[in-house]
Design an enzyme around this catalytic site. Structure first.
Site, PDB file in Angstrom:
ATOM      1  N   VAL A   1       0.954  -1.137   0.093  1.00  0.00           N
ATOM      2  CA  VAL A   1       0.029  -0.062   0.086  1.00  0.00           C
ATOM      3  C   VAL A   1       1.036   1.121   0.020  1.00  0.00           C
ATOM      4  CG1 VAL A   1      -1.602   1.307   1.531  1.00  0.00           C
ATOM      5  CG2 VAL A   1      -1.815  -1.091   1.170  1.00  0.00           C
ATOM      6  N   CYS A   2       0.640   2.034  -0.817  1.00  0.00           N
ATOM      7  CA  CYS A   2       1.385   3.343  -0.978  1.00  0.00           C
ATOM      8  C   CYS A   2       1.429   4.062   0.258  1.00  0.00           C
ATOM      9  CB  CYS A   2       1.109   4.170  -2.212  1.00  0.00           C
ATOM     10  SG  CYS A   2       1.790   5.810  -2.235  1.00  0.00           S
ATOM     11  N   VAL A   3       2.463   4.348   0.707  1.00  0.00           N
ATOM     12  CA  VAL A   3       2.528   5.315   2.236  1.00  0.00           C
ATOM     13  C   VAL A   3       1.793   6.656   2.087  1.00  0.00           C
ATOM     14  CG1 VAL A   3       5.092   6.085   1.858  1.00  0.00           C
ATOM     15  CG2 VAL A   3       3.596   5.829   4.307  1.00  0.00           C
TER      16      VAL A   3
END
Lengths: 130, 135, 103
Positions: free
Chosen positions: A77-79
């Protein structure tokens, strides 16, 4: 063949995550490798553990978590996108003083570099979105 | 990672109405550190991303259009704008901001990063890609 | 070098299919998925657009699962368009050099 998958939309509003899941499952069943599944934009919402869909509907997050466990998938998941949308693991939650985390089993939070690396390492990158 | 691939970013959506343009730009900036061959295509409503004089004060959102002018500093200087998409929207090159880079192979001369292209040329760019990123 | 293009938007609502076809080269395959599957049927407003592209050497496929989900029978698909399942989708991605997803 080695695939990288990008998912740009969250569950339920768009079919994107469902199609990405079906593609990923079919690729694994046919002996291919999934280098990484990267969740970006609203796609990060696939990684929340707090979704409770009706019992007669599919649970998109749970499907991903189970597929990840079965095949040792790397679900990232992209931070930056996750912070905007309130998806946090314990470290992120502590850092921002939120008191609780909501990332689902099998998902991890990391940076956009993971998407670029997936593009470099995989033979094919497919993007599922709106 | 020693292997260099050609990354093509296909930008087909207008800014602000959805987040895709902003978050795509973030990928381009992060991706620049990986020293790959990077090409940006702006077609369909994507051409609206590059207009000059964007003023977002009235909508309460961050104006990220100035970030495009920094792309040259990140060695992102292959920017292809679909001529037909501009024309369809009543726009010309003059409506877009100037994007430049300094060419190290030509005594650091300042050059435009923007190339107007036809659909056939976009087809060639797509064909040249190892990785196509769509948002 | 050939590209697999995927289109997931209805051609009756959005221009993704048109944009795709303006770029798809001979030898490319266009796979219609999700809301784009209606574009694969006979007697639609876009059928001639699809047939013209096929005449220029662009191949078409449609995802059968998405057709069936929308109550559309594979028998109504334009001749020459192949109906594939998800495994077929995976195979198409393998058979081409890259994938352009027209979102």
């Amino acid at each position: 063949m080695k695939f990288a998958i990008q998912v740009n939309e969250g569950p339920f509003t768009h079919q994107a995550s469902d199609t990405a899941y079906q593609f990923t499952k079919a690729a694994l069943e046919n002996g291919h490798e999934i280098f990484r599944v990267f969740f970006y934009h609203d796609g990060v919402n696939n990684g929340t553990y707090f979704g409770v869909p009706p019992i007669d509907d599919r649970n998109v997050q749970q499907q991903w978590s189970e597929l990840a466990e079965k095949h040792d998938l790397d679900l990232v998941v992209c931070v930056a996108a996750a912070q905007r949308r309130g998806i946090m693991d314990e470290d992120e939650s502590k850092r921002h003083g939120k008191g609780t985390s909501n990332i689902a089993p099998g998902f991890r939070i990391s940076g956009l570099g993971q998407l670029i690396e997936a593009g470099i390492q995989a033979d094919r990158l497919l993007v599922f979105g709106d | 990672m020693s292997d260099t691939k050609t990354f093509v970013y296909m930008n087909r959506k207008a800014p602000y109405g959805t987040v895709y343009a902003l978050e795509s730009l973030e990928v381009v900036l992060i991706g620049a550190a990986f020293e790959q061959n990077v090409k940006l295509v702006f077609m369909d409503d994507g051409v609206y991303q590059l207009t000059k004089n964007q003023d977002t004060d009235g909508i309460g959102m961050k104006n990220f259009s100035k970030t495009y002018s920094a792309l040259g500093d990140y060695d992102v200087n292959q920017i292809y704008v679909c001529e037909q998409s501009l024309k369809d929207r009543g726009l010309t090159l003059d409506d877009l901001q100037e994007l430049t880079y300094e060419d190290e192979d030509d005594d650091w001369a300042e050059k435009s990063s923007i190339h107007l292209v036809s659909r056939d040329q976009i087809a060639e760019i797509v064909g040249s890609a190892d990785v196509l990123l769509n948002f | 070098m050939s590209t697999l293009h995927t289109v997931n938007k209805s051609p009756f609502e959005r221009n993704s299919l048109d944009s795709c076809l303006s770029v798809a080269a001979e030898g490319a395959t266009v796979l219609l998925i999700e809301d784009a599957v209606g574009g694969a049927l006979q007697n639609t407003a876009v059928a001639s657009t699809v047939s013209d592209a096929m005449g220029k050497g662009v191949k078409f496929a449609v995802l059968g699962e998405d057709l069936r989900a929308r109550g559309l029978s594979a028998e109504r698909v334009i001749d020459g368009i192949s109906v594939v399942d998800y495994a077929g989708f995976v195979q198409l991605a393998c058979d081409h050099d890259n994938v352009q997803n027209w979102l």
